[in-house]
Motif scaffolding. Structure first.
Motif, PDB file in Angstrom:
ATOM      1  N   ILE B 122       0.845  -1.205   0.000  1.00 45.86           N
ATOM      2  CA  ILE B 122       0.000   0.000   0.000  1.00 45.86           C
ATOM      3  C   ILE B 122       0.876   1.250   0.000  1.00 45.86           C
ATOM      4  CG2 ILE B 122      -1.730   1.308   1.313  1.00 45.86           C
ATOM      5  CD1 ILE B 122      -2.869  -1.418   2.263  1.00 45.86           C
ATOM      6  N   TYR B 126       1.199   4.808  -2.587  1.00 43.47           N
ATOM      7  CA  TYR B 126       0.954   6.171  -2.108  1.00 43.47           C
ATOM      8  C   TYR B 126       2.232   6.918  -1.721  1.00 43.47           C
ATOM      9  CZ  TYR B 126      -3.870   4.766  -2.317  1.00 43.47           C
ATOM     10  OH  TYR B 126      -5.075   4.326  -2.785  1.00 43.47           O
ATOM     11  N   ILE B 202      -7.520   3.284   5.241  1.00 45.20           N
ATOM     12  CA  ILE B 202      -7.187   1.864   5.032  1.00 45.20           C
ATOM     13  C   ILE B 202      -8.146   0.988   5.833  1.00 45.20           C
ATOM     14  CG2 ILE B 202      -5.421   0.090   5.449  1.00 45.20           C
ATOM     15  CD1 ILE B 202      -3.284   2.099   4.825  1.00 45.20           C
ATOM     16  N   GLY B 228      -6.551   9.064  -0.490  1.00 45.55           N
ATOM     17  CA  GLY B 228      -6.549   7.717  -1.048  1.00 45.55           C
ATOM     18  C   GLY B 228      -7.331   6.776  -0.157  1.00 45.55           C
ATOM     19  N   ALA B 230      -7.635   2.430   0.545  1.00 42.68           N
ATOM     20  CA  ALA B 230      -7.092   1.114   0.211  1.00 42.68           C
ATOM     21  C   ALA B 230      -7.701   0.052   1.107  1.00 42.68           C
ATOM     22  CB  ALA B 230      -5.570   1.122   0.363  1.00 42.68           C
ATOM     23  N   TYR B 246     -10.942   3.560  -4.988  1.00 45.73           N
ATOM     24  CA  TYR B 246     -10.288   2.839  -3.895  1.00 45.73           C
ATOM     25  C   TYR B 246      -9.392   1.795  -4.531  1.00 45.73           C
ATOM     26  CZ  TYR B 246     -13.752  -0.605  -5.133  1.00 45.73           C
ATOM     27  OH  TYR B 246     -14.521  -1.497  -5.846  1.00 45.73           O
ATOM     28  N   LEU B 247      -8.351   1.475  -3.815  1.00 47.92           N
ATOM     29  CA  LEU B 247      -7.434   0.424  -4.246  1.00 47.92           C
ATOM     30  C   LEU B 247      -7.784  -0.851  -3.483  1.00 47.92           C
ATOM     31  CD1 LEU B 247      -3.583   0.794  -4.317  1.00 47.92           C
ATOM     32  CD2 LEU B 247      -4.621  -0.860  -2.795  1.00 47.92           C
ATOM     33  N   SER B 248      -7.758  -1.993  -4.169  1.00 49.15           N
ATOM     34  CA  SER B 248      -7.981  -3.268  -3.467  1.00 49.15           C
ATOM     35  C   SER B 248      -6.886  -4.243  -3.857  1.00 49.15           C
ATOM     36  CB  SER B 248      -9.352  -3.854  -3.818  1.00 49.15           C
ATOM     37  OG  SER B 248      -9.403  -4.239  -5.180  1.00 49.15           O
ATOM     38  N   TYR B 268      -5.221  -3.553  -7.672  1.00 49.27           N
ATOM     39  CA  TYR B 268      -3.960  -2.972  -7.212  1.00 49.27           C
ATOM     40  C   TYR B 268      -3.086  -2.426  -8.338  1.00 49.27           C
ATOM     41  CZ  TYR B 268       0.563  -2.551  -4.854  1.00 49.27           C
ATOM     42  OH  TYR B 268       1.739  -2.066  -4.356  1.00 49.27           O
ATOM     43  N   TYR B 271      -3.275   1.003  -9.919  1.00 56.46           N
ATOM     44  CA  TYR B 271      -2.762   2.153  -9.165  1.00 56.46           C
ATOM     45  C   TYR B 271      -1.239   2.173  -9.079  1.00 56.46           C
ATOM     46  CZ  TYR B 271      -7.485   3.224  -7.656  1.00 56.46           C
ATOM     47  OH  TYR B 271      -8.799   3.581  -7.639  1.00 56.46           O
ATOM     48  N   TYR B 272      -0.662   1.037  -9.409  1.00 59.35           N
ATOM     49  CA  TYR B 272       0.778   0.863  -9.228  1.00 59.35           C
ATOM     50  C   TYR B 272       1.553   1.544 -10.348  1.00 59.35           C
ATOM     51  CZ  TYR B 272       5.108  -1.841  -8.539  1.00 59.35           C
ATOM     52  OH  TYR B 272       6.397  -2.244  -8.320  1.00 59.35           O
TER      53      TYR B 272
END
Lengths: 274, 274
Positions: B122, B126, B202, B228, B230, B246-248, B268, B271-272
């Motif tokens: 995570i 970010y 988070i 953000g 996550a 949202y990131l999962s 994921y 967003y990476y």
């Protein structure tokens, strides 16, 4: 890929710091760096000397076929004393006093850098106590429990105050809070502990010790054993405590009217062995 | 005490790993090792190359009078993929299915080694989003929040479900849980957030996203900003979600009768950035 000594030392240091309390074989490093075991041995000697002189921890050598090295995080006494002084100062700010004899510590407990140091202090004391699991009660002890468990390389189990659907089947007990005398409940998932586990109980704050005692009783339901108890802050006023043999980093004393308070060192150094 | 290069590299590595996202000046290391800045610069070059080739993170150089280096923890794509595969396998064990479409993850969430890796994943995403604070809702998201915050070098604030005496004065809001439609409460100490803070939220598990949305609304009360969101696991069934962006890490799909489930990779890698 064959690495030079300087590269090996950097990578080794990173690897060991991220794998505390795990035996890493010479062969592992020898393969990882495509280097002879004799070179790896020399590297580890250099790492060991530096870890010890800089107060990062110890590097134990395990002889024999399954041998290798094990990094044991350990905080030097000077560092531990300096950190406790810093923490005492932070917690002594007068606007931290809350009704009921509590201290506002939420901000401190939210700082990963403090939490990690507290975890390292606790892990230093219990590093050779064969801890299998760290246990805490939700909510505020959780970061401390993880910080210590991370250094000891053991899992954490979190006691809940009520049954949660996400925990599967659970075991619960009632206990009496030592200071408020209220009956409360503690719940733990049935599959969270194996019989015979040696458990280190960690919490952020202890008044009479009712929660600690409750957790110790809960362990009996799982045929598990208390291997240690540690709290960040204990209060001086409520004594005798309901539990013995607990470690405290700090001790909080309150005036009669709960208008002023003093933070002193707890009994940490009674448990600390060099 | 003047140290040799090998000792400097070991100590520097340890120091940087324990001080992520902090500018460390050349002078600091130069004083610490009683060595010339030119030697320190060379050391840092070696450390940088190794951190990057071994996938430990990045070493940014900051030029100028207040210059120095900053270690940015970062997980390589290969390592992140391998870790997600391992996690998926662990979570796919059939006895994890609980009534109500939940998954038993308590054991996984209790393993510091997993938690630290999830936090690193995570934090990698970010790392250049100017995060000021990580926020989570008690209880199960707490370890993840601390693991990520520790790598980002920011504090954690924990939203509680009810008012606690140990928190001082608080701000609370009601929100509707997206999946159960129940009205629930969220509480945060008044002194926990400064206006304008950029907050990374988070949590461990997200169904419709009601809790996430509630936390975003709570931030408005503090004039703080969502930087953000996550989650470790989101469910596929409940869509559309109440929140966007949202990131999962993982996605859980359930059969109609909630008798079988599949764990897939979440979003994921959208967003990476390398």
């Amino acid at each position: 890929m064959k690495l030079k000594r300087s590269s090996r030392l950097i990578d080794m240091t990173g690897y060991l710091l991220q794998h505390p309390h795990q035996i890493v074989s010479l062969s592992y490093f020898s393969d990882r760096y495509a280097s002879a075991k004799s070179s790896i041995s020399e590297d580890l000697g250099i790492v060991k000397d530096n870890f010890e002189s800089q107060g990062i921890g110890r590097l134990e050598t395990i002889a024999g076929a399954s041998g290798g090295v094990k990094y044991i995080p350990f905080m030097k006494r000077d560092d531990a004393e300096a950190f406790l002084r810093l923490l005492s100062e932070q917690l002594s700010q007068s606007d931290r006093l809350l009704p009921g004899g509590y201290l506002y510590m939420t901000d401190i407990l939210g700082q990963p850098s403090y939490i990690n140091e507290i975890g390292r202090m606790i892990a230093s004391v219990y590093s050779n106590h064969s801890i299998d699991v760290v246990m805490t009660m939700e909510t505020k002890g959780i970061p401390l429990a993880f910080a210590a468990a991370s250094q000891l390389n053991v899992p954490v189990i979190i006691v809940r105050r009520s049954i949660k659907v996400t925990e599967g089947s659970t075991v619960s007990i009632n206990y009496v809070s030592g200071s408020s005398k209220r009956i409360q409940t503690m719940v733990l998932p049935r599959r969270s502990l194996t019989p015979g586990s040696r458990v280190l109980i960690i919490d952020d704050f202890m008044k009479a010790g009712g929660t600690m005692k409750g957790m110790a009783n809960l362990l009996k339901e799982f045929d598990a054993e208390v291997a240690g108890m540690a709290v960040l802050v204990e209060t001086k006023s409520e004594e005798p405590k309901l539990v013995d043999n607990y470690l405290s980093l700090l001790k909080l004393s309150m005036t009669e009217q709960e208008e002023q308070f003093i933070i002193e060192q707890g009994n940490y150094f009674q448990y600390y062995e060099c």
